[in-house]
Design an enzyme around this catalytic site. Structure first.
Site, PDB file in Angstrom:
ATOM      1  N   GLU A  41       4.291   4.077  -3.259  1.00 33.50           N
ATOM      2  CA  GLU A  41       5.528   3.580  -3.867  1.00 33.50           C
ATOM      3  C   GLU A  41       6.243   2.615  -2.933  1.00 33.50           C
ATOM      4  O   GLU A  41       6.944   1.720  -3.383  1.00 33.50           O
ATOM      5  CB  GLU A  41       6.467   4.735  -4.221  1.00 33.50           C
ATOM      6  CG  GLU A  41       6.186   5.376  -5.559  1.00 33.50           C
ATOM      7  CD  GLU A  41       6.070   4.384  -6.707  1.00 33.50           C
ATOM      8  OE1 GLU A  41       4.974   4.325  -7.303  1.00 33.50           O
ATOM      9  OE2 GLU A  41       7.027   3.669  -7.036  1.00 33.50           O
ATOM     10  N   HIS A  99       1.086  -1.876  -5.970  1.00 32.30           N
ATOM     11  CA  HIS A  99       0.150  -0.750  -5.836  1.00 32.30           C
ATOM     12  C   HIS A  99      -1.279  -1.285  -5.686  1.00 32.30           C
ATOM     13  O   HIS A  99      -2.060  -0.812  -4.861  1.00 32.30           O
ATOM     14  CB  HIS A  99       0.186   0.124  -7.096  1.00 32.30           C
ATOM     15  CG  HIS A  99       1.358   1.055  -7.184  1.00 32.30           C
ATOM     16  ND1 HIS A  99       1.604   1.998  -6.220  1.00 32.30           N
ATOM     17  CD2 HIS A  99       2.320   1.217  -8.128  1.00 32.30           C
ATOM     18  CE1 HIS A  99       2.687   2.705  -6.579  1.00 32.30           C
ATOM     19  NE2 HIS A  99       3.138   2.242  -7.727  1.00 32.30           N
ATOM     20  N   GLU A 155       3.339  -2.875 -10.168  1.00 24.84           N
ATOM     21  CA  GLU A 155       1.958  -2.389 -10.229  1.00 24.84           C
ATOM     22  C   GLU A 155       1.036  -3.253  -9.367  1.00 24.84           C
ATOM     23  O   GLU A 155       0.091  -2.753  -8.767  1.00 24.84           O
ATOM     24  CB  GLU A 155       1.448  -2.336 -11.673  1.00 24.84           C
ATOM     25  CG  GLU A 155       2.243  -1.401 -12.610  1.00 24.84           C
ATOM     26  CD  GLU A 155       2.395   0.034 -12.108  1.00 24.84           C
ATOM     27  OE1 GLU A 155       1.476   0.531 -11.420  1.00 24.84           O
ATOM     28  OE2 GLU A 155       3.438   0.656 -12.385  1.00 24.84           O
TER      29      GLU A 155
HETATM   30 ZN    ZN Z   1       4.768   2.973  -8.857  1.00 18.82          ZN
END
Ligand code: ZN
Length: 507
Positions: free
Chosen positions: A301, A275, A272
């Site tokens: 991703e 991201h 995360e």
């Molecule tokens: Zn992800």
């Protein structure tokens, strides 16, 4: 009219468009915040009522984005010259959003928004009670709307599933994805058999045990910061399923969960954070605009999985910080060497749950979903048949079979949110990441940087080639601009085979 006057006029038109888009973005931001709140803090009873607020906000958003004023301004802006790449991207995104929304009747759009706001709760309950039948009617309704909306938007002869795929990843239609997943199936399914039959034993019992939640939280915050997540512009909270929400590049929110298995939360956080770092790296000229986010789901991703796998599961990454881990959990890890720990977190174990999957089997979980989505959208597969088909495919590709829908077809929230066409980006992301790694290794000693804890050097390369552009360029172009090549899935297959043949000594 001379050049200067002309540019003045251009600014005027764009200047008139800007406040319209700002109002729309304000509503969008509120919607994202409600979503975040629903997943983290909102009380159970609030759901139904919040869903109505969300419905009303979505309707207002649609009204602005499809209004006469925006339509006219977008038309004028299209003829303009002298706009920056960022401004052109914002206009292009607005135009696409306009085209997307204007084709859907407002009443249907609002009903759909309320449906998906409510369906997440129906899904959660069905999953908890292992009862697919309780979710099936809602899922049918969502698919009905999804196909209807895609039908409104399809360009001459375009397949419905291709319309949905295009929302997440431009330039990756079924034709391209059939090739990609075909390659994965052909190469990785037999390779996985070799790995699971290998006699190499990897111990990982110590990963499950007495890992106190507050210590795990401390580790999570440390790791997020260590890989470069900026807590002045971001937060980390807890939710059932880890995710990242971005309001804009100065407000990025990560969540994680804390489980008995320490590596579950640990790699979720690095994932995360990947991201989050992407969103924080978007250029300021794009803040709070329609182009102010990651280029696509797949590119997103690629960044999260790059951080999670290429960085986080690399032995060199743990060299400077493994001691910290041992200090936090002396009872569980005090006697486990770094080498043992790294082998454990790379252990291949074909399982049922995508989010807990190892790096090698991960894309096979996605393959199952891609094939089923295609059947649901293009072949009218009856929703009732999903659990059985799901189980069959898991058995074929991964050699495991779910015993109940909670560990099978009900495990992911995506379909409950109407996100059809989203799953392929998970596998594409991993493949993009492998191509980026291959490129980086040509010009830098990747492992040495990790060993020295100089992750910022790697981060800067990603920022320079990917993050700062936001949605200015699509994923295939970013990949081309960075690596000098079009998307090449073979790098991904080679990366996995090389890594796991070494670990499992299969050759
Ligand atoms: Zn992800």
């Amino acid at each position: 009219m001379d050049q200067e006057q002309r540019e003045e006029r251009n600014k005027e038109t764009y200047g008139m468009l800007k406040p319209c888009l700002e109002r729309a973005m304000a509503l969008q931001t509120a919607l994202i915040l409600f979503e975040w709140d629903n997943e983290t803090l909102a009380p159970e009873e609030a759901g139904k009522y919040t869903a109505r607020v969300q419905g009303a906000l979505s309707e207002a958003y649609q009204e602005i984005m499809t209004g006469e004023k925006i339509k006219r301004l977008l038309e004028q802006c299209r003829k303009e010259t002298g706009l920056s790449e960022a401004e052109r991207a914002i206009i292009r995104e607005a135009q696409e959003e306009y085209d997307r929304l204007v084709r859907i009747p407002p009443k249907e759009y609002r009903a759909y928004q309320e449906l998906v706001a409510e369906s997440a709760r129906v899904w959660a309950k069905a999953k908890e009670q292992q009862d697919f039948a309780a979710f099936a009617p809602v899922l049918k309704e969502i698919i009905f709307y999804q196909k209807r909306f895609a039908g409104y938007r399809a360009k001459d002869g375009q397949k419905l599933y291709d319309v949905m795929l295009d929302d997440y990843e431009k330039g990756f239609s079924m034709k391209k994805l059939d090739e990609f997943f075909g390659l994965l199936k052909e190469e990785l399914v037999p390779f996985l058999k070799k790995v699971t039959q290998s006699r190499t034993e990897i111990r990982d019992d110590f990963l499950t045990g007495d890992y106190p939640e507050e210590k795990q939280r401390e580790l999570a915050e440390f790791l997020a910061e260590y890989v470069g997540f900026d807590f002045k512009r971001g937060v980390l909270a807890q939710s059932a399923h880890p995710f990242t929400t971005n309001l804009h590049n100065h407000d990025v929110r990560l969540t994680t969960h804390y489980k008995k298995r320490v590596d579950s939360s640990l790699f979720s956080v690095i994932h995360e954070a990947g991201h989050g770092i992407y969103e924080l790296g978007v250029a300021d000229e794009l803040t709070q605009t329609l182009a102010g986010q990651g280029a696509s789901m797949g590119m997103h991703e690629s960044q999260s999985r790059f951080f999670e796998n290429m960085i986080g599961r690399n032995e060199a990454f743990w060299e400077p910080i493994y001691k910290k881990l041992q200090e936090l959990f002396p009872k569980e890890l005090g006697k486990v060497s770094r080498e043992e720990f790294v082998r454990a977190v790379n252990k291949v174990q074909p399982g049922l749950i995508r989010t807990e999957a190892d790096e090698l089997t991960y894309s096979l979980h996605v393959l199952v979903r891609y094939e089923l989505e295609k059947m649901l959208i293009e072949e009218n597969l009856n929703v009732e048949k999903l659990p059985e088909l799901w189980a069959d495919k898991y058995e074929e590709y991964l050699g495991v079979r779910p015993q109940n829908p909670a560990e099978g077809v009900l495990q992911d929230i995506h379909w409950a949110q109407g996100s059809f066409g989203y799953f392929p980006s998970y596998a594409l992301g991993s493949a993009f990441a492998a191509q980026m790694l291959q490129f980086m290794k040509k010009s830098m000693d990747f492992e040495e940087l990790l060993r020295k804890g100089e992750i910022e050097v790697i981060r800067h390369v990603l920022k320079r080639h990917i993050h700062r552009f936001g949605k200015m360029r699509d994923s295939r172009q970013l990949l081309r601009d960075m690596t000098g090549e079009d998307f090449e899935p073979r790098y991904y297959v080679e990366y996995l085979k090389e890594k796991y043949s070494r670990l499992y000594q299969t050759e």
